[in-house]
Design a protein around this motif. Structure first.
Motif, short mmCIF file in Angstrom:
data_model
loop_
_atom_site.label_atom_id
_atom_site.label_comp_id
_atom_site.label_asym_id
_atom_site.label_seq_id
_atom_site.Cartn_x
_atom_site.Cartn_y
_atom_site.Cartn_z
N UNK A 70 0.83 -1.20 0.00
CA UNK A 70 0.00 0.00 0.00
C UNK A 70 0.86 1.25 0.00
N UNK A 71 0.65 2.11 0.98
CA UNK A 71 1.37 3.37 1.06
C UNK A 71 2.61 3.29 1.94
N UNK A 72 2.98 2.08 2.37
CA UNK A 72 4.12 1.92 3.26
C UNK A 72 5.22 1.08 2.62
N UNK A 73 6.45 1.37 3.00
CA UNK A 73 7.61 0.61 2.56
C UNK A 73 8.36 0.15 3.80
N UNK A 74 8.71 -1.13 3.84
CA UNK A 74 9.54 -1.68 4.92
C UNK A 74 10.90 -2.03 4.34
N UNK A 75 11.93 -1.52 4.96
CA UNK A 75 13.30 -1.79 4.51
C UNK A 75 14.01 -2.57 5.60
N UNK A 126 17.12 -5.97 11.39
CA UNK A 126 16.51 -4.71 11.82
C UNK A 126 15.83 -4.00 10.65
N UNK A 127 14.81 -3.19 10.97
CA UNK A 127 14.03 -2.62 9.87
C UNK A 127 13.52 -1.23 10.18
N UNK A 128 13.21 -0.51 9.11
CA UNK A 128 12.57 0.80 9.16
C UNK A 128 11.32 0.74 8.30
N UNK A 129 10.24 1.33 8.80
CA UNK A 129 9.01 1.47 8.02
C UNK A 129 8.84 2.95 7.70
N UNK A 130 8.56 3.24 6.44
CA UNK A 130 8.43 4.63 6.00
C UNK A 130 7.29 4.73 4.99
N UNK A 131 6.91 5.95 4.70
CA UNK A 131 5.87 6.14 3.68
C UNK A 131 6.45 5.86 2.30
N UNK A 132 5.56 5.57 1.39
CA UNK A 132 5.97 5.34 0.00
C UNK A 132 5.75 6.62 -0.79
N UNK A 133 6.82 7.11 -1.42
CA UNK A 133 6.68 8.33 -2.19
C UNK A 133 6.49 7.97 -3.66
N UNK A 134 5.72 8.77 -4.39
CA UNK A 134 5.41 8.43 -5.78
C UNK A 134 6.60 8.68 -6.69
N UNK A 135 6.58 8.04 -7.84
CA UNK A 135 7.59 8.32 -8.84
C UNK A 135 8.30 7.07 -9.33
N UNK A 136 9.04 7.25 -10.44
CA UNK A 136 9.83 6.18 -11.02
C UNK A 136 11.29 6.59 -10.99
N UNK A 170 11.07 15.55 -7.95
CA UNK A 170 11.93 14.40 -7.73
C UNK A 170 12.08 14.20 -6.22
N UNK A 171 11.71 13.00 -5.76
CA UNK A 171 11.90 12.65 -4.37
C UNK A 171 13.15 11.80 -4.20
N UNK A 172 13.62 11.68 -2.96
CA UNK A 172 14.87 10.98 -2.69
C UNK A 172 14.61 9.85 -1.69
N UNK A 173 15.20 8.69 -1.95
CA UNK A 173 15.15 7.56 -1.03
C UNK A 173 16.56 7.05 -0.81
N UNK A 174 16.72 6.24 0.23
CA UNK A 174 17.98 5.56 0.55
C UNK A 174 18.99 6.51 1.20
N UNK A 175 18.97 6.53 2.52
CA UNK A 175 19.84 7.42 3.28
C UNK A 175 20.76 6.66 4.23
#
Length: 277
Positions: free
Chosen positions: A16-21, A63-73, A184-189
């Motif tokens: 859905x609108x969440x991402x688990x890393x 270990x994990x982080x849950x964050x919102x999912x941002x739109x885009x390709x 443009x959104x940014x992921x992976x920090x």
């Protein structure tokens, strides 16, 4: 397989609108801590540029982080036109200056910055290049190390201007183009931290993702930023350092299970020698 899964080195779950890393490789807790700090800082000071932090579990396995999912390709894998280039530069300009100075001063320097990277390169050079290194790659590496071993290189060149918050990863897969809002959104920090603009811009222009697929114009991208003369000078040296790093990395590619097309290391060696001039 989603684009995020294709280029990620960890386990990514999208629901859905969440991402688990899930941090399944490397120093998992250090990676998680840097990612969580970045998400919380950017959510507070530059909302909308990055995912919103939702939950963190350091005791999970992995270990994990849950964050919102941002739109885009992802920008990786397709031509990056002028609109995308300008939007990416606008995002980065905002991101670099987002964290207030007094708060940024308490953020550790990002991993793989100049001094630490120089030490790593000397270690790699001592062990020798990898199996993908032909004569041209070895010659370029020797030339690059001769440049790095000049007096004063250990600490890095010139002045860098005010510190900035750096994402720490130049992979174009981490920059998501939203065609609806032209943002443009940014992921992976996971490698983020305190840095400087020239180093972060070099991180992007010299990342293999920027040229292996074609379509990313590094010169046009850099022209989007108003850099001082000192920053331009430092940028040139940072690009050389990052190009040398990628020449080593690509030399380590396993010919039996290559991650990149044949000849990638040799092409990178040509890029390095051109930058060394």
């Amino acid at each position: 397989m989603t684009a995020a899964e294709r280029w990620s080195t960890h386990v990514i779950e999208m629901r859905g609108d969440l991402v688990t890393k899930r941090y399944a490789k490397g120093d998992a807790h250090a990676l998680l801590d840097r990612e969580w700090r970045a998400l919380t800082l950017l959510d507070a000071h530059a909302p909308g540029l990055a995912p919103v932090p939702v939950a963190v579990d350091r005791d999970a396995d992995p270990p994990m982080v849950v964050m919102s999912r941002i739109p885009g390709v992802p920008l990786r894998g397709s031509p990056v036109d002028g609109a995308r280039t300008a939007a990416m530069a606008k995002t980065l300009d905002a991101l670099y200056g987002a964290v207030p100075g007094e708060r940024l001063a308490r953020v550790p320097v990002r991993p793989g910055h100049w001094a630490g990277l120089a030490v790593r390169l000397r270690d790699w050079h001592g062990r020798g290049p990898g199996p993908a290194a032909g004569d041209a790659v070895r010659a370029a590496l020797d030339e690059g190390m001769a440049w790095l071993d000049r007096p004063g290189r250990a600490a890095g060149p010139g002045t860098s201007g005010p510190p900035v918050f750096g994402p720490g990863d130049g992979n174009l897969a981490n920059y998501l183009w939203d065609g609806t809002t032209s943002r443009v959104g940014v992921v992976d920090f996971e490698d983020s931290g305190r840095s400087d603009r020239p180093f972060e811009l070099a991180e992007i222009t010299e990342h293999v993702s920027g040229w292996i697929d074609g379509g990313f114009d590094a010169a046009s991208f850099l022209d989007c930023f108003e850099l001082t003369a000192d920053e331009w000078s430092r940028l040139r040296e940072c690009r050389r350092l990052l190009a040398l790093t990628w020449t080593f990395i690509l030399s380590f590619d396993d010919p039996e299970r290559p991650r990149n097309p044949p000849g990638t290391a040799a092409r990178q060696a040509e890029r390095l020698r051109a930058l060394l001039g």
